[in-house]
Every structure is written in C-alpha cells, then in structure tokens.
Design an enzyme around this catalytic site. Structure first.
Site, PDB file in Angstrom:
ATOM      1  N   ASP A  32       0.755  -1.339  -0.012  1.00  0.00           N
ATOM      2  CA  ASP A  32       0.011  -0.027   0.213  1.00  0.00           C
ATOM      3  C   ASP A  32       0.811   1.360  -0.030  1.00  0.00           C
ATOM      4  O   ASP A  32       1.686   1.499   0.962  1.00  0.00           O
ATOM      5  CB  ASP A  32      -1.036  -0.064   1.173  1.00  0.00           C
ATOM      6  CG  ASP A  32      -2.236   0.776   1.108  1.00  0.00           C
ATOM      7  OD1 ASP A  32      -2.057   1.701   0.050  1.00  0.00           O
ATOM      8  OD2 ASP A  32      -3.071   0.861   1.912  1.00  0.00           O
ATOM      9  N   ASP A  33       0.768   2.077  -0.833  1.00  0.00           N
ATOM     10  CA  ASP A  33       1.537   3.408  -1.157  1.00  0.00           C
ATOM     11  C   ASP A  33       2.969   3.245  -1.141  1.00  0.00           C
ATOM     12  O   ASP A  33       3.642   4.213  -0.894  1.00  0.00           O
ATOM     13  CB  ASP A  33       1.388   4.345   0.213  1.00  0.00           C
ATOM     14  CG  ASP A  33      -0.322   4.820   0.108  1.00  0.00           C
ATOM     15  OD1 ASP A  33      -1.036   4.567  -0.700  1.00  0.00           O
ATOM     16  OD2 ASP A  33      -0.722   5.614   1.138  1.00  0.00           O
ATOM     17  N   CYS A  72      -6.413   3.993  -3.578  1.00  0.00           N
ATOM     18  CA  CYS A  72      -6.572   2.589  -3.078  1.00  0.00           C
ATOM     19  C   CYS A  72      -7.698   1.978  -3.691  1.00  0.00           C
ATOM     20  O   CYS A  72      -7.506   1.004  -4.294  1.00  0.00           O
ATOM     21  CB  CYS A  72      -6.800   2.550  -1.650  1.00  0.00           C
ATOM     22  SG  CYS A  72      -5.084   3.435  -0.846  1.00  0.00           S
ATOM     23  N   HIS A 133     -10.513  -2.883   1.246  1.00  0.00           N
ATOM     24  CA  HIS A 133     -11.041  -1.614   0.946  1.00  0.00           C
ATOM     25  C   HIS A 133     -11.769  -1.527  -0.568  1.00  0.00           C
ATOM     26  O   HIS A 133     -12.169  -0.651  -0.957  1.00  0.00           O
ATOM     27  CB  HIS A 133      -9.632  -0.902   0.808  1.00  0.00           C
ATOM     28  CG  HIS A 133     -10.002   0.750   1.182  1.00  0.00           C
ATOM     29  ND1 HIS A 133      -8.931   1.488   0.764  1.00  0.00           N
ATOM     30  CD2 HIS A 133     -11.000   1.336   1.717  1.00  0.00           C
ATOM     31  CE1 HIS A 133      -9.484   2.875   1.356  1.00  0.00           C
ATOM     32  NE2 HIS A 133     -10.683   2.573   1.765  1.00  0.00           N
ATOM     33  N   ASP A 336      -0.090  -0.347  -4.894  1.00  0.00           N
ATOM     34  CA  ASP A 336      -1.817  -0.263  -5.374  1.00  0.00           C
ATOM     35  C   ASP A 336      -1.534   1.265  -6.212  1.00  0.00           C
ATOM     36  O   ASP A 336      -2.443   1.582  -7.111  1.00  0.00           O
ATOM     37  CB  ASP A 336      -2.729  -0.138  -4.363  1.00  0.00           C
ATOM     38  CG  ASP A 336      -2.345   0.598  -3.167  1.00  0.00           C
ATOM     39  OD1 ASP A 336      -1.149   1.081  -3.009  1.00  0.00           O
ATOM     40  OD2 ASP A 336      -3.336   0.908  -2.323  1.00  0.00           O
ATOM     41  N   GLN A 337      -0.649   2.098  -5.838  1.00  0.00           N
ATOM     42  CA  GLN A 337      -0.345   3.287  -6.337  1.00  0.00           C
ATOM     43  C   GLN A 337       1.061   3.923  -5.932  1.00  0.00           C
ATOM     44  O   GLN A 337       1.674   3.163  -5.381  1.00  0.00           O
ATOM     45  CB  GLN A 337      -1.409   4.510  -6.256  1.00  0.00           C
ATOM     46  CG  GLN A 337      -1.788   4.711  -4.797  1.00  0.00           C
ATOM     47  CD  GLN A 337      -2.796   4.352  -4.006  1.00  0.00           C
ATOM     48  OE1 GLN A 337      -3.593   3.746  -4.534  1.00  0.00           O
ATOM     49  NE2 GLN A 337      -2.489   3.958  -2.785  1.00  0.00           N
TER      50      GLN A 337
END
Length: 576
Positions: A32-33, A72, A133, A336-337
């Site tokens: 994540d991130d 997300c 999420h 995810d990004q």
C-alpha cells in the site's frame, strides 16, 4: 516408442511446472502506497530490500507498470476485475475517492467478476490476507455483500477498510485537515469584537441571541470531537472470515500475524492449486513496524516499515521454496499506487511518505509518480530470469493472466480492459497490447497514454492537472492529497503533451512548435477517447455520498456500541 516417449516427457514437464491438474498456483502481493523508488531493484541505494530485489533477479521486472487509478479503492477494484473502475461504479464523482468508514453501503458490486471468483469455480483454494478496502455490507451489519468471501475468496484474514492515522495511537487523525478549515481565529475575533462593542454600549446583543448563536457551533464542535474520538473503535476492524477478531486492531506484530496466516495457507494447500492475494497494510499511514524492525533503517519509521515488508516477502518466498512450489507458482509483486508525498507526521514532522524516483507527483495524481508502480513477475522455469520489460502494462492485466493460466475463458459478457501478460513476459510478442491507457482521476478522464504500433514513442496528454501547493512543490499539502474537482485543478486547452520515451519525468510539455505531429497526436487520442467513451455504460455510483456515509445499522461491532465495540479474540501465532 519415440512418440510415446515424447508424450510422457511432455506430461512430466507440465506436471512439474503446474498443479496436479495442470493448473499453476498464484501468489499476488500488493503493498500500500509504496513508491517505485523505494526498492533496490528500481534504483534505491539506502533502503534494504534484498528479498524483493532477489524476486526481480529471478523474474521479469516491469519498468512501465501502471496502476489503473492513483487511489486505493479504485485501483484495487481494477486489479481484482481487470476493468477500469469507472465500469463498476468504483470511481467517485465527489471529492473523496475512497471509503473512510466501515459502515458505508457502497462496495464492489456482486455482479462484478473477480479472478478469485473464477479460480474458485475451477477448483482453486483462494485466500485474501491483508487489506480489502472494497466495502463490507449493504443493508445490515451482517449481510457481507461486499465482503471478500462474497467475491470468490474462501479465506480472509485482514481489514475491510484501510489503515488510517486514527487506527494507531499517537499518530494524530486523518481529519486534522477538517480542523484546519474551521476558522477559529475569525470566530474568536468576531466574539471578542461583539463583547467589546457590547460593553461599550455601541451595540446591544441580548443574551438569548448570543446563546442561540453559540449553541449550534458548540454542538457541531462536540459532535465532531466525538466522531474523531470514536473513529478508531468503529472503523479499525480486523476480521477472520466473517468474524471480527480485533476491534480496534493493534498494529503490534500485525505484519507478523498476516505473514504467519499466509504461510499456514500455503502449507495447507500445497497439494492443490491455490491463489493467495497478500495485501500489506503497510506502508500506508499510520506507519507501524514490528519491534524487531523499529529503528533499524536509515529512513525512520517509513524505512522500517518498508524493510519489514521485504522481510515478509522473503518469508513467503522461502515457504514456496521449502514446499517445492517455485516451479508451480506464479508470483506477482506490485503497489496499489505511488507513494503518498504529502504524508508528514503531525507529531514530530518526520516524512512518512515514500519516494517515486525520477517521476513527478505521487498518490492521487496521474503524473507518473502516482501511477507508475513496481511490477515484478516470477515463475521459475517458465519466465526468463533477470530480465526487464519496458512496455506499458497495467495492474488490470493480472485478471486475464490469472484466468487464462487457470484454464478458464475470459468472460465475454463484459469488457475486460486488461490483457494476458504471458506472451509479453515470455518474449513471444515484443509490444504491449495496450495501445491506449486511460488515466482517471476519480470518475473524470484526466490523461491518456498512447503507444503507437511499431514506434518507440509513448505519448501522454493531460486534459487537466492538479494545482500543487505550495505552487512549486510536488504535491498538495493543503488538502493532504490532490483533488480532481473544480477549484483544485487547471484545465488545459489544448491538452498538455509529453513524450515519456524521452521525458519520463514529464518536465517539458511539447507544443506545435516543438513537435511537428502535435495536432495529429491530439486527433488520434481524441478519437480514442471517443471510442472508449462509447464503451461505458451508466452504473450505480458506489462512492456517492449516500453510499459512502456512515450508517449506524451497518456498523460492524464485535461487542456492543455501549462498549465501543471493543474486543480482542485474535489468537494468530507470531513465532516466525
């Protein structure tokens, strides 16, 4: 006899490289991130990521791997379904592009088909461990209509929301920006002025008027304070299948617990085809790291978290090796990004966001830093080790890749925007099937990438760009993430044009004077946009205000509201 020998040899090779019925296993890992510049294999020299670097050395490293969205929720919807999130209603028309409360009614629609759902139908054991999420309930707090188990997973251990600052003690609140928008100084000045004028007899304000004016302000402030105080109790929820096992969840040893759950899943299913999706809560804020990793990196708590992620990846890879599953398992690693550049600790001012390397912007933007993410694919004996591929690929490509390798047809009743990666990874084709990629900021078409056939150019045009603040910075510190709505963006007519093959950092927009084919490129892209738009259909907005707000009857609660839903029933072992 020769023919029989060839047939037997082919059978042996297929058996060693796939599952018991010719089906490979899948381990799909998402951080994540995580910034593309946070890993050694993508150029970082100060963070230690030996296990992820080894994964890249043993597989194919994708250097232009693109997240389908820079946030997300929509990015994960695209990953799971192989479709732009605008097609499933998982792209927001409002400011917020993600879910921030657990008791929202929106989520990934049951009509959507995930790769897990198809794999399960074909005999796979499927698990999601980590962050979901993509929603939870629809009409009651136990219908689980958006739950992972309703989307093809047979086992779930993780959180259905996201890890926010409020979920960790002493990390502040994600709603601190709301405080910043309350004009406390103006209110104070106005009150003092009224009191002074009143005492001087300039104006006469009856006490009832003052009281009735103060009551609604005080009520709103108290209500907001209660909301912030109760937020972690109601929204930071750890589940095992349908059962809440920790509320609020504790980050202490959480990555260790998740890793242990993943290892147990692999051990349980070593004799049958499996699909494991492992989605880290890290390195999204609030940052955390287990005790053995705290203070060990050169980049504070963020670096500690990245290095714990790397350790966890190593544990999963070691398990595959010990179980002799490497040649039967495709491993995929991504984020995810891009990194969240605006993340600064409200407590001590430490940088809590990652690094996107040479790329501009970060999370919530469609500059390359927000959507160009790590992409590593390893399948021992099948994919060429130690290679890299510079072609445009997408996290939507995972869906058709998994479905094809699992021996299933890609659904024909809907548009699938991803493409099977195997021909590109194995070198049987040299150019990506993605001639165009459409980059959405929430539900608004923000940019388009065009890779013409038989050309090295990669054109990217922007219809609008976010307004960075401060003006010459690389993010939007005043709003915590860049927004997509009026007042926070600048529209461009004509659109901005970049050639990523020569300017990957998107520093110098091209003009008709500097690019002879400027108008031709614009015409081709505009036609592609028109063709793409024709394929979209109206679907319910799963992130509308009515679907995203808190609904008390949907509140997941482990005990009772009077006890703030608190419980601790997690008995996961962490002896790793």
């Amino acid at each position: 006899m020769k023919l029989l020998f060839v047939i037997c040899l082919q059978f042996v090779l297929e058996t060693c490289c796939t599952g018991k019925e010719g089906q490979p296993n899948f381990v799909l890992i998402m951080v994540d991130d995580l910034g593309i510049g946070d890993l050694g294999c993508y150029g970082n020299t100060t963070l230690r990521t030996p296990n992820i670097d080894t994964l890249a050395q043993e597989g194919v490293k994708l250097t232009q791997h693109i997240a389908a969205a820079p946030l997300c929720t929509p990015s994960r919807a695209a990953f799971m379904t192989g479709r732009y999130p605008i097609r499933s209603g998982m792209a927001s028309y409002s400011r917020s592009g993600v879910y921030i409360v657990a008791a929202a009614s929106g989520g990934l629609p049951t009509e959507e088909i995930t790769f897990a759902k198809l794999a399960k139908q074909n005999g796979y054991s499927t698990a999601l461990i980590g962050k979901w999420h993509l929603g939870l309930n629809c009409e009651s707090n136990h219908d689980y209509c958006h739950h992972p188990l309703n989307h093809g997973f047979t086992y779930f251990y993780g959180i259905t929301m996201t890890n926010l600052r409020d979920c960790q003690p002493d990390h502040g609140t994600v709603f601190s920006k709301v405080y910043g928008h309350i004009p406390f100084p103006s209110i104070a000045v106005a009150l003092i002025a009224v009191l002074v004028f009143h005492s001087c007899g300039i104006i006469i304000v009856p006490r009832k008027v003052v009281l009735w004016a103060a009551l609604p302000i005080a009520f709103c402030l108290v209500l907001f304070a209660i909301f912030v105080w109760t937020f972690p109790y109601l929204n930071c929820v750890l589940m095992k299948n349908h059962q809440i096992v920790e509320q609020p969840f504790s980050s202490e040893n959480l990555t260790l617990r998740m890793t242990h759950e993943a290892i147990k899943f692999l051990q349980r299913n070593r004799e049958q085809p499996f699909l494991l999706v492992f989605t880290f809560l890290q390195v999204h804020t609030a940052l955390f790291a287990s005790q053995r990793f705290k203070g060990k990196s050169k980049h504070g708590l963020y670096g500690d978290a990245v290095e714990e992620v790397d350790w966890s990846v190593g544990q999963i890879m070691n398990t595959l090796d010990h179980l002799n599953l490497n040649e039967r398992t495709l491993v995929y690693f991504t984020s995810d990004q891009g990194a969240h550049l605006e993340e600064i600790s409200p407590i001590n001012g430490d940088i809590h966001g990652g690094w996107n390397g040479i790329y501009k912007g970060g999370k919530a933007t469609n500059w390359e830093g927000g959507i160009r993410v790590p992409g590593i694919v390893r399948w021992t004996g099948v994919l060429p080790a130690g290679t890299h591929n510079d072609q445009p690929t997408s996290n939507m490509d995972v869906f058709p890749t998994v479905v094809n390798l699992a021996g299933l047809p890609v659904p024909s009743d809907r548009i699938i925007d991803g493409h099977n990666l195997m021909p590109l990874l194995q070198g049987s084709v040299l150019q990506s099937e993605h001639e165009f990629l459409f980059h959405y900021c929430n539900a608004y078409l923000n940019a388009v990438r065009w890779h013409p056939r038989q050309s090295d150019n990669i054109w990217k045009i922007f219809f609008f760009t976010p307004n960075f603040y401060p003006e010459n910075s690389n993010g939007c510190s005043h709003t915590h993430v860049c927004l997509c709505t009026k007042g926070y963006i600048t529209r461009h007519d004509p659109p901005l044009l970049f050639d990523l093959s020569k300017d990957p950092s998107e520093e110098i927009p091209l003009t008709p004077e500097t690019e002879p084919n400027f108008h031709l490129i614009m015409a081709v892209v505009q036609q592609a946009v028109a063709n793409h738009t024709k394929t979209l259909s109206d679907v319910p907005d799963q992130l509308s205000l009515s679907n995203a707000i808190w609904k008390p009857w949907l509140q997941p609660c482990c005990s009772s509201l009077s006890e703030l839903c608190v419980c601790d029933k997690d008995n996961s072992d962490v002896n790793l």
